[in-house]
Design a protein around this motif. Structure first.
Motif, PDB file in Angstrom:
ATOM      1  N   SER A  40       0.822  -1.201   0.000  1.00 56.13           N
ATOM      2  CA  SER A  40       0.000   0.000   0.000  1.00 56.13           C
ATOM      3  C   SER A  40       0.864   1.262   0.000  1.00 56.13           C
ATOM      4  O   SER A  40       0.578   2.234  -0.701  1.00 56.13           O
ATOM      5  CB  SER A  40      -0.924  -0.025   1.221  1.00 56.13           C
ATOM      6  OG  SER A  40      -1.900   0.969   1.126  1.00 56.13           O
ATOM      7  N   VAL A  41       1.948   1.232   0.783  1.00 56.28           N
ATOM      8  CA  VAL A  41       2.866   2.378   0.832  1.00 56.28           C
ATOM      9  C   VAL A  41       3.589   2.538  -0.505  1.00 56.28           C
ATOM     10  O   VAL A  41       3.722   3.652  -1.016  1.00 56.28           O
ATOM     11  CB  VAL A  41       3.878   2.212   1.978  1.00 56.28           C
ATOM     12  CG1 VAL A  41       5.009   3.228   1.867  1.00 56.28           C
ATOM     13  CG2 VAL A  41       3.173   2.357   3.326  1.00 56.28           C
ATOM     14  N   LEU A  42       4.039   1.425  -1.082  1.00 52.85           N
ATOM     15  CA  LEU A  42       4.725   1.502  -2.376  1.00 52.85           C
ATOM     16  C   LEU A  42       3.836   2.158  -3.426  1.00 52.85           C
ATOM     17  O   LEU A  42       4.291   2.974  -4.223  1.00 52.85           O
ATOM     18  CB  LEU A  42       5.145   0.101  -2.837  1.00 52.85           C
ATOM     19  CG  LEU A  42       6.225  -0.610  -2.008  1.00 52.85           C
ATOM     20  CD1 LEU A  42       6.571  -1.956  -2.630  1.00 52.85           C
ATOM     21  CD2 LEU A  42       7.472   0.252  -1.876  1.00 52.85           C
ATOM     22  N   ALA A  56       1.579   7.975   7.150  1.00 57.92           N
ATOM     23  CA  ALA A  56       0.832   7.450   8.295  1.00 57.92           C
ATOM     24  C   ALA A  56      -0.620   7.911   8.250  1.00 57.92           C
ATOM     25  O   ALA A  56      -1.542   7.132   8.497  1.00 57.92           O
ATOM     26  CB  ALA A  56       1.495   7.883   9.601  1.00 57.92           C
ATOM     27  N   GLU A  57      -0.822   9.176   7.888  1.00 56.35           N
ATOM     28  CA  GLU A  57      -2.188   9.700   7.857  1.00 56.35           C
ATOM     29  C   GLU A  57      -3.018   9.020   6.779  1.00 56.35           C
ATOM     30  O   GLU A  57      -4.152   8.604   7.029  1.00 56.35           O
ATOM     31  CB  GLU A  57      -2.163  11.217   7.610  1.00 56.35           C
ATOM     32  CG  GLU A  57      -1.817  12.006   8.862  1.00 56.35           C
ATOM     33  CD  GLU A  57      -1.631  13.487   8.580  1.00 56.35           C
ATOM     34  OE1 GLU A  57      -1.799  13.913   7.421  1.00 56.35           O
ATOM     35  OE2 GLU A  57      -1.309  14.221   9.533  1.00 56.35           O
ATOM     36  N   VAL A  58      -2.458   8.910   5.586  1.00 54.33           N
ATOM     37  CA  VAL A  58      -3.228   8.358   4.477  1.00 54.33           C
ATOM     38  C   VAL A  58      -3.454   6.861   4.662  1.00 54.33           C
ATOM     39  O   VAL A  58      -4.463   6.318   4.219  1.00 54.33           O
ATOM     40  CB  VAL A  58      -2.532   8.675   3.132  1.00 54.33           C
ATOM     41  CG1 VAL A  58      -1.354   7.756   2.896  1.00 54.33           C
ATOM     42  CG2 VAL A  58      -3.513   8.620   1.984  1.00 54.33           C
ATOM     43  N   GLU A  59      -2.552   6.184   5.355  1.00 53.59           N
ATOM     44  CA  GLU A  59      -2.708   4.754   5.609  1.00 53.59           C
ATOM     45  C   GLU A  59      -3.415   4.484   6.932  1.00 53.59           C
ATOM     46  O   GLU A  59      -3.640   3.331   7.299  1.00 53.59           O
ATOM     47  CB  GLU A  59      -1.340   4.065   5.611  1.00 53.59           C
ATOM     48  CG  GLU A  59      -0.618   4.092   4.271  1.00 53.59           C
ATOM     49  CD  GLU A  59      -1.354   3.316   3.194  1.00 53.59           C
ATOM     50  OE1 GLU A  59      -2.003   2.320   3.527  1.00 53.59           O
ATOM     51  OE2 GLU A  59      -1.291   3.730   2.020  1.00 53.59           O
ATOM     52  N   ARG A  60      -3.701   5.557   7.648  1.00 49.62           N
ATOM     53  CA  ARG A  60      -4.432   5.451   8.925  1.00 49.62           C
ATOM     54  C   ARG A  60      -3.720   4.557   9.931  1.00 49.62           C
ATOM     55  O   ARG A  60      -4.323   3.680  10.536  1.00 49.62           O
ATOM     56  CB  ARG A  60      -5.862   4.940   8.696  1.00 49.62           C
ATOM     57  CG  ARG A  60      -6.605   5.750   7.645  1.00 49.62           C
ATOM     58  CD  ARG A  60      -8.081   5.660   7.857  1.00 49.62           C
ATOM     59  NE  ARG A  60      -8.822   6.107   6.694  1.00 49.62           N
ATOM     60  CZ  ARG A  60     -10.122   6.319   6.677  1.00 49.62           C
ATOM     61  NH1 ARG A  60     -10.825   6.096   7.762  1.00 49.62           N
ATOM     62  NH2 ARG A  60     -10.731   6.729   5.596  1.00 49.62           N
ATOM     63  N   VAL A  61      -2.430   4.759  10.063  1.00 52.21           N
ATOM     64  CA  VAL A  61      -1.683   4.081  11.127  1.00 52.21           C
ATOM     65  C   VAL A  61      -0.906   5.152  11.886  1.00 52.21           C
ATOM     66  O   VAL A  61      -0.825   6.302  11.451  1.00 52.21           O
ATOM     67  CB  VAL A  61      -0.703   3.017  10.574  1.00 52.21           C
ATOM     68  CG1 VAL A  61      -1.449   1.891   9.882  1.00 52.21           C
ATOM     69  CG2 VAL A  61       0.309   3.653   9.644  1.00 52.21           C
ATOM     70  N   SER A  62      -0.324   4.774  13.025  1.00 51.87           N
ATOM     71  CA  SER A  62       0.453   5.725  13.812  1.00 51.87           C
ATOM     72  C   SER A  62       1.798   5.983  13.128  1.00 51.87           C
ATOM     73  O   SER A  62       2.251   5.191  12.303  1.00 51.87           O
ATOM     74  CB  SER A  62       0.687   5.170  15.215  1.00 51.87           C
ATOM     75  OG  SER A  62       1.471   3.999  15.138  1.00 51.87           O
TER      76      SER A  62
ATOM     77  N   PHE B  28     -13.454   0.702   5.592  1.00 57.33           N
ATOM     78  CA  PHE B  28     -12.956   1.759   6.459  1.00 57.33           C
ATOM     79  C   PHE B  28     -14.072   2.555   7.118  1.00 57.33           C
ATOM     80  O   PHE B  28     -13.963   2.929   8.280  1.00 57.33           O
ATOM     81  CB  PHE B  28     -12.056   2.721   5.663  1.00 57.33           C
ATOM     82  CG  PHE B  28     -10.603   2.368   5.736  1.00 57.33           C
ATOM     83  CD1 PHE B  28      -9.793   2.957   6.692  1.00 57.33           C
ATOM     84  CD2 PHE B  28     -10.054   1.433   4.881  1.00 57.33           C
ATOM     85  CE1 PHE B  28      -8.443   2.628   6.775  1.00 57.33           C
ATOM     86  CE2 PHE B  28      -8.711   1.101   4.963  1.00 57.33           C
ATOM     87  CZ  PHE B  28      -7.907   1.704   5.906  1.00 57.33           C
ATOM     88  N   GLU B  29     -15.143   2.821   6.361  1.00 54.82           N
ATOM     89  CA  GLU B  29     -16.155   3.750   6.869  1.00 54.82           C
ATOM     90  C   GLU B  29     -17.320   3.050   7.536  1.00 54.82           C
ATOM     91  O   GLU B  29     -18.205   3.682   8.074  1.00 54.82           O
ATOM     92  CB  GLU B  29     -16.634   4.647   5.725  1.00 54.82           C
ATOM     93  CG  GLU B  29     -15.449   5.337   5.078  1.00 54.82           C
ATOM     94  CD  GLU B  29     -15.838   6.431   4.104  1.00 54.82           C
ATOM     95  OE1 GLU B  29     -16.980   6.885   4.157  1.00 54.82           O
ATOM     96  OE2 GLU B  29     -14.968   6.823   3.309  1.00 54.82           O
ATOM     97  N   GLY B  30     -17.324   1.726   7.493  1.00 59.12           N
ATOM     98  CA  GLY B  30     -18.386   1.000   8.159  1.00 59.12           C
ATOM     99  C   GLY B  30     -18.129   0.911   9.659  1.00 59.12           C
ATOM    100  O   GLY B  30     -17.148   1.425  10.167  1.00 59.12           O
ATOM    101  N   THR B  31     -19.030   0.248  10.349  1.00 56.60           N
ATOM    102  CA  THR B  31     -18.905   0.068  11.794  1.00 56.60           C
ATOM    103  C   THR B  31     -17.663  -0.758  12.106  1.00 56.60           C
ATOM    104  O   THR B  31     -17.316  -1.664  11.370  1.00 56.60           O
ATOM    105  CB  THR B  31     -20.144  -0.664  12.337  1.00 56.60           C
ATOM    106  OG1 THR B  31     -21.290  -0.163  11.666  1.00 56.60           O
ATOM    107  CG2 THR B  31     -20.281  -0.454  13.828  1.00 56.60           C
ATOM    108  N   GLN B  32     -16.998  -0.457  13.207  1.00 52.56           N
ATOM    109  CA  GLN B  32     -15.774  -1.168  13.572  1.00 52.56           C
ATOM    110  C   GLN B  32     -15.891  -1.773  14.967  1.00 52.56           C
ATOM    111  O   GLN B  32     -15.015  -1.611  15.791  1.00 52.56           O
ATOM    112  CB  GLN B  32     -14.573  -0.201  13.540  1.00 52.56           C
ATOM    113  CG  GLN B  32     -14.281   0.357  12.161  1.00 52.56           C
ATOM    114  CD  GLN B  32     -13.295  -0.498  11.376  1.00 52.56           C
ATOM    115  OE1 GLN B  32     -13.209  -1.704  11.597  1.00 52.56           O
ATOM    116  NE2 GLN B  32     -12.586   0.111  10.470  1.00 52.56           N
ATOM    117  N   VAL B  33     -17.017  -2.459  15.237  1.00 51.49           N
ATOM    118  CA  VAL B  33     -17.191  -3.027  16.573  1.00 51.49           C
ATOM    119  C   VAL B  33     -16.355  -4.279  16.793  1.00 51.49           C
ATOM    120  O   VAL B  33     -16.001  -4.591  17.921  1.00 51.49           O
ATOM    121  CB  VAL B  33     -18.675  -3.342  16.870  1.00 51.49           C
ATOM    122  CG1 VAL B  33     -19.437  -2.067  17.142  1.00 51.49           C
ATOM    123  CG2 VAL B  33     -19.301  -4.104  15.732  1.00 51.49           C
TER     124      VAL B  33
END
Lengths: 142, 142
Positions: A40-42, A56-62, B28-33
């Motif tokens: 995904s990063v590549l 990190a932001e676009v991949e939604r990780v820390s 990503f945008e669905g529920t994440q329970v």
DNA sequence: TATTGTTATACTCTATAACTATA
DNA sequence: TATAGTTATAGAGTATAACAATA
């Protein structure tokens, strides 16, 4: 050609499932030379370099997770860190030529998989998909 | 309505990307329970109970991993282990009523997301998607 | 002896908190 | 003082190997 609301529910479900199944098969049956989060990063770096924070932001990780992911890709020789031209706090991550080859190859493999499926369809079915693709792109972009 | 081969390459790429983007946004945008791997198991158990080995095979993970996943779902109260009626080595994992409620709710949320996107489209666009859905299903099933 | 499931152990990916360097 | 990035540490998911129960 009006579409009743009751069918809209069915369409939403069927279409969602079909897209998810295709997506799943593309991921599972394609080349697996790098892990999904690495790949995904590549892909993100294909058009332009980016800082770890941006990735990190676009991949939604820390950011620590992205540091680790970038470290792995550096060890594989697929990305390289470059000093930021104007802000020495920042780092630019960019594809190496090896990284570019790998990501292009994987994308080609995925398209090949899809091509093989499409090649068995009738001209009429292909026409339907061709028209639908623009609509799907609009749906995904909303 | 013949489709040239050169366009088939483009179609394969565009269609694959559109499906993957829709799939990604739904996730990503669905529920994440529950976590993705947990949710996947809950969906599998919606129609019928299954043994840990069956679940491991269909989810493509090891049986120890599936044991762990099942343990987590048991702690959440979403599945329960039952003795196998004919083979005391085996265990049947089945949804609890709470587990069924959760999985149905998540699936409804995902369809709602897709419904909202579809509701902005024209009747002509919906017609295109309706015809394409059957073809996509065939592609995914190949 | 083969199969089902679990436990033991190690590795990877993730996150939050703390730290370093720079603005 | 705030921001970018890394390091420290811990939690969760995965795998292989070893084990217990049953066929």
């Amino acid at each position: 050609m009006p579409v009743p609301v009751t069918d809209l529910t069915t369409l939403a479900n069927d279409l969602r499932l079909a897209c998810q199944r295709i997506s799943r098969r593309v991921r599972f049956e394609g080349t697996q030379v790098v892990a999904p989060h690495q790949f995904s990063v590549l892909v993100r770096l294909r058009d332009t370099a980016a800082t770890p924070t941006e990735l990190a932001e676009v991949e939604r990780v820390s950011t620590p997770s992205m540091t680790r992911t970038v470290n792995g890709l550096v060890e594989l020789g697929y990305v390289a860190r470059q000093p930021h031209p104007s802000d020495r706090r920042q780092v630019l991550v960019e594809l190496t030529s090896a990284g570019r080859e790998v990501v292009e190859q994987i994308l080609r493999d995925r398209d090949t998989w899809m091509m093989q499926r499409l090649s068995t369809l009738s001209p009429e079915q292909l026409h339907v998909l061709q028209e639908a693709t623009d609509v799907l792109r609009e749906v995904a972009a909303q």
